[in-house]
Write a protein that holds these residues in place. Structure first.
Motif, mmCIF file in Angstrom:
data_model
loop_
_atom_site.group_PDB
_atom_site.id
_atom_site.type_symbol
_atom_site.label_atom_id
_atom_site.label_comp_id
_atom_site.label_asym_id
_atom_site.label_seq_id
_atom_site.Cartn_x
_atom_site.Cartn_y
_atom_site.Cartn_z
ATOM 1 N N TRP A 133 0.848 -1.191 0.000
ATOM 2 C CA TRP A 133 0.000 0.000 0.000
ATOM 3 C C TRP A 133 0.882 1.239 0.000
ATOM 4 N N ARG A 535 -1.785 -18.878 -0.678
ATOM 5 C CA ARG A 535 -0.960 -18.047 0.195
ATOM 6 C C ARG A 535 -1.261 -16.573 -0.001
ATOM 7 N N HIS B 129 -5.916 -5.640 11.225
ATOM 8 C CA HIS B 129 -6.044 -4.815 10.034
ATOM 9 C C HIS B 129 -4.827 -3.898 9.910
ATOM 10 N N LYS B 130 -4.475 -3.546 8.681
ATOM 11 C CA LYS B 130 -3.242 -2.783 8.453
ATOM 12 C C LYS B 130 -3.236 -1.415 9.132
ATOM 13 N N ASP B 131 -4.437 -0.856 9.386
ATOM 14 C CA ASP B 131 -4.490 0.457 10.016
ATOM 15 C C ASP B 131 -4.475 0.396 11.540
ATOM 16 N N VAL B 214 -7.316 -14.414 6.855
ATOM 17 C CA VAL B 214 -6.633 -13.178 6.482
ATOM 18 C C VAL B 214 -7.585 -12.253 5.735
ATOM 19 N N GLN B 215 -8.368 -12.812 4.837
ATOM 20 C CA GLN B 215 -9.319 -11.979 4.100
ATOM 21 C C GLN B 215 -10.367 -11.385 5.029
ATOM 22 N N TYR B 231 0.520 -16.638 5.056
ATOM 23 C CA TYR B 231 -0.676 -16.125 4.392
ATOM 24 C C TYR B 231 -0.804 -14.608 4.482
ATOM 25 N N THR B 233 -0.895 -10.795 3.832
ATOM 26 C CA THR B 233 -1.007 -9.958 2.643
ATOM 27 C C THR B 233 -0.731 -8.516 3.049
ATOM 28 N N ALA B 234 -0.786 -7.632 2.056
ATOM 29 C CA ALA B 234 -0.515 -6.223 2.334
ATOM 30 C C ALA B 234 -1.630 -5.599 3.163
ATOM 31 N N ASP B 235 -2.777 -6.266 3.251
ATOM 32 C CA ASP B 235 -3.913 -5.695 3.962
ATOM 33 C C ASP B 235 -3.898 -5.958 5.458
#
Lengths: 578, 324
Positions: A133, A535, B129-131, B214-215, B231, B233-235
């Motif tokens: 991001w 993944r 969460h990323k925030d 993760v989602q 697993y 992710t960028a989120d």
């Protein structure tokens, strides 16, 4: 409405209490209900069409090549990546404190919202992440340099960076000094060599290995039949040893050839440099395709778009199913549905024929009919459990004991496979075919049967020549429904033979050519797997849409062809009626 | 803990991490050398955490032995022991060690114990969460967030982000919990280590796969969930954890996992039925060797887990008589 009638209505309305005036009138004519029904139908259609458009749009746009943005961030870091999606968010206080006052003021003026974009930065082997991001306020400068390439690799996912040099014939050459045409030619040659190498490894070495395995199994079989250490077993082992020695020589020859090709392949290498300067050297053939993302023409884009689709449809999956194609899954879905139709049609039609034409209509028959209808309501996972327990373990286990004892403890039929999956789905869909066939048989006019019987035909002749042909379109409808239900079903399949990875098709060049015992891949399961198990779920999402488009398309195609057959049948018999 | 001691011993002998943060392999790991005459079918049934890794190993192995057919099924670690016992699979990947009851059942059928291969190291991550600004959590806090029995010893329940010390808009928001379904080894391991064998809260949303967790966390700003570090992710962001309140928090990195600092590091196992009296067939033997080779461990990196070291590889290989 004539005058007299209106007068009568008025007098009636005056006679009744006021509340039952015009509203009752409209309600009585049923208009609100008609509107409600129409509205509900429209809503349903809008939802279905909307869903299809969503899936189609996302599926169709996935493979379009995107430009690569190179951002210089405020802290001096450089990030290169394909923009993936954007969102607006409220940066936390900790983040805001670190920002310059004017940026903070700008965000505050925007109600505390800032926007950010997710970039696919690739180069997983260097960065340990594929996506990143980037908030808009972090970016100092965005450029789209023409020399950046997007390279899809056989391993480690895409590489985003620059093509630095190419090593051919022992000498390294600067990539900039090589004309584009020559680069394309070199890449084409490398890919062709790689395909040939894979061909040798797969089919030729594969065949030798297969024969060696067969010899080993033959020895094992002799040992089981005559006892280990018996004269027969020893003789068979000696035979196998000489044959394996011959095969071994053949293998060595092929392996040398493969090694030679591999070395040749490794001699042609490229050096790629990421935006931060990190370099990666790999064989040219390990690049599936590469293109200068910011300097590509419209036709070039179209070519890449099409070649990605072609790879998706015709190739095997790579990198734990997140890349490459889904050919084994397409084949598996198709083969399973075909076998399902072959299994379900005779069962369903024969049952319906007996129930409708031969059985005496009584309590027993109605009980059977009710049971068949109830069967259609059993949850599909229950069929999966039954299929695993009965087909795979009981039936398959016994087949293994009888015919493949030399392979035990490795099961042959004693585990989930294409055959068992098809039979399980046939059980699941047989009620649909029975009900549809019965309806179709009942719809054949009694006069036609009587006419046939009056001409001296027997009951079976009447059914065969008069009833069945006329019932055929209805039977086909049942089969189409069964097919659509079966092809879209995933839950029971997970128990009886669908797996994550089975690149070997159930059909190949080794005797007996069709291997119904093999596990297989299925598009429905593939969607589940890529969507929820992979993944990198971010990279998996677009693939889910593409696979969904494909699955919907495949079922649509199969239904359309079945409908076309049905219409032909209808026309054929429509002509012969009078 | 035993695993930590082992990891520590393994890590102290070699430096595995480069400064850039990209993980590298133990250079002492052997290159895989193919032998001839390996062909046949392999089937693996078990953990879904190991699903992708098994697939990557299978792809690598198949590029060495084109005619080997490998099928992979991953519905959870608990599906591995029955499959090994019934003989429907040759490999049973599990994200937790086999339970005593499962080993007993296996022994009852075959007369010997199943062999375990330690194929990779996983750091189970607690994702937010990323925030989410949270800096650190102790295992006791994790327990109080996820568990209703709170065997970790915290005296009060943690239901909102404010209870974890966050301020502003976070303070009053309830924590939304994501987790795995009970067939999963990740579920079992988390229950044992992070919940101190307590029970999960009923409000944990059980997901069918690690990436579904993760989602879930990625789409829900006030969520927390656990799954394998592979697993990520960028989120989402993995929260640094400490074993005890007040101790220094360790990031979920290979470095911390090897050093035994990160409290949720574990081995990922592949169980095999190896008879002590018979020679192991070449197919399975070679696959095991492949897992321990440089090429095999590269697959581990590719899947986001941490590779094992030469010391562990040697220990396991010699125990199975596969050293040469």
């Amino acid at each position: 409405m004539n005058y007299v009638e209106r007068d009568a209505t008025r007098s009636l309305a005056e006679a009744l209490p006021r509340s039952r005036g015009r509203v009752t009138d409209i309600a009585a004519r049923g208009e609100p209900y008609t509107w409600a029904l129409g509205g509900a139908l429209a809503l349903g259609i809008v939802m279905i069409v909307g869903f299809l458009i969503l899936v189609l749009y996302n599926g169709a746009t996935t493979f379009i090549p995107k430009p690569i943005a190179v951002m210089t961030l405020a802290d001096g870091a450089v990030v290169a990546g394909e923009p993936f999606r954007s969102e607006s968010y409220r940066p936390g206080t900790a983040v805001l404190e670190k920002l310059a006052p004017e940026t903070r003021a700008r965000i505050a003026a925007n109600d505390g919202y800032a926007s950010r974009t997710l970039y696919r930065i690739g180069n997983y082997d260097i960065y340990n992440e594929d996506f990143r991001w980037v908030s808009d306020f972090e970016v100092a400068r965005i450029l789209y340099p023409a020399d950046l390439i997007y390279a899809e690799r056989l391993e480690w996912g895409p590489f985003i960076g620059r093509l630095k040099s190419v090593h051919v014939g022992g000498a390294a050459r600067e990539a900039a000094s090589i004309p584009e045409a020559e680069l394309v030619r070199l890449h084409g040659e490398a890919r062709a060599r790689w395909q040939r190498l894979r061909g040798i490894e797969r089919s030729e070495i594969g065949a030798v290995n297969h024969q060696i395995e067969r010899e080993r199994l033959a020895v094992r079989k002799a040992e089981i039949a005559h006892g280990a250490g018996s004269a027969e077993a020893r003789q068979r082992a000696a035979e196998a040893a000489t044959r394996i020695a011959g095969l071994q020589k053949e293998y060595d020859g092929l392996a040398t050839e493969a090694r030679r090709l591999r070395e040749e392949d490794r001699a042609v290498r490229v050096t790629l440099a990421a935006i931060g300067g990190e370099e990666k050297e790999l064989p040219l053939s390990a690049l599936v395709r590469f293109y200068p993302a910011n300097a590509i023409s419209l036709t070039g884009k179209a070519g890449i778009y099409l070649s990605r689709w072609w790879e998706f449809l015709s190739d095997e999956p790579r990198e734990a199913n997140t890349e490459g194609g889904v050919m084994p899954a397409i084949f598996g879905t198709f083969a399973m549905t075909l076998l399902l139709v072959i299994a379900v049609t005779p069962f369903g039609v024969i049952t319906a024929l007996y129930l409708r034409e031969y059985a005496r209509q009584g309590r027993l028959v109605s009980v059977i009919r009710i049971s068949v209808n109830n069967l259609a309501g059993v949850p599909s996972i229950v069929y999966g459990v039954f299929g695993l327990g009965f087909f795979a373990y009981v039936l398959g286990g016994s087949i293994d004991q009888l015919f493949y004892p030399e392979r035990l403890p490795n099961p042959t039929f004693g585990t989930g496979g294409l055959l068992w999956a098809s039979l399980t789905l046939a059980l699941l869909t047989v009620p649909v075919v029975i009900v549809a066939t019965e309806e179709a048989l009942a719809a054949v006019p009694r006069s036609m049967r009587e006419g046939s019987l009056a001409c001296g035909a027997s009951k079976w002749q009447t059914i065969r020549n008069i009833v069945l042909p006329r019932a055929m379109p209805g039977i086909m409808t049942g089969i189409i429904l069964a097919m659509a239900r079966g092809a879209g079903e995933v839950a029971p399949l997970m128990l009886v033979g669908v797996v994550k990875l089975a690149p070997e098709l159930p059909v190949d060049g080794f005797f007996p050519f069709v291997h119904l015992e093999r596990s297989f891949m299925h598009l429905g399961f593939h969607i589940f797997d890529v969507g929820f198990q992979s993944r990198n779920s971010e990279a998996g999402k677009p693939m889910v849409f593409v696979t969904t488009v494909l699955l919907v398309g495949l079922i649509f195609l199969m239904n359309i062809s079945a409908i076309a057959i049905r219409n032909r049948l209808k026309r054929k018999f429509a002509g012969s009626q009078f | 803990m035993k695993i930590h001691a082992l990891l520590l011993a393994a890590a102290s002998s070699m430096a595995l991490i480069t400064a850039a943060g990209a993980q590298t392999l133990d250079p002492a790991l052997a290159d895989y050398k193919p032998v001839s005459g390996v062909s046949g079918n392999l089937k693996s049934i078990g953990s879904d955490t190991l699903n992708n890794l098994m697939t990557l190993w299978a792809e690598g192995f198949q590029s060495q032995y084109p005619n080997v057919k490998i099928e992979i099924e991953g519905k959870g670690s608990s599906t591995a022991p029955p499959a090994l016992i019934a003989g429907t699979a040759q490999f049973g990947p599990m994200s937790r060690p086999m339970k005593a009851a499962e080993i007993d059942q296996f022994e009852k059928k075959f007369g010997y114990k199943p062999s375990a291969i330690r194929g990779a190291v996983d750091a189970l991550a607690v994702f937010v969460h990323k925030d989410n600004p949270i800096k650190c959590m102790s295992m006791q806090q994790v327990d109080a967030v996820f568990s209703r029995t709170r065997k970790g010893g915290t005296d009060r329940d943690i239901a909102t982000w404010g209870d974890l010390g966050l301020t502003g808009e976070w303070a009053s928001r309830p924590i939304s919990l994501y987790g795995r379904n009970s067939a999963s080894g990740t579920y079992g391991y988390f229950k044992e280590v992070a919940l101190f064998n307590g029970d999960f809260k009923d409000s944990v949303k059980e997901q069918p796969g690690s990436s579904a967790v993760v989602q879930g966390v990625a789409s829900d700003k006030f969520a927390i969930g656990y799954s394998g570090i592979g697993y990520k992710t960028a989120d989402v962001r993995a929260v640094p954890l400490s074993a005890k309140p007040g101790e220094k928090c360790a990031e979920a990195t290979a470095e911390m996992a090897y050093a035994g600092e990160y409290p949720l590091a574990r081995f990922l196992y592949i169980y095999v039925n190896i008879s002590p009296t018979q020679k192991l067939d070449p197919l399975r033997g070679e696959f095991i060797k492949f897992i321990y080779s440089k090429q095999g461990q590269q697959g581990v990196l590719k899947d986001g887990y941490f590779p094992i070291t030469k010391a562990i590889a040697d220990e396991d290989l010699s125990a199975k008589g596969l050293m040469n």
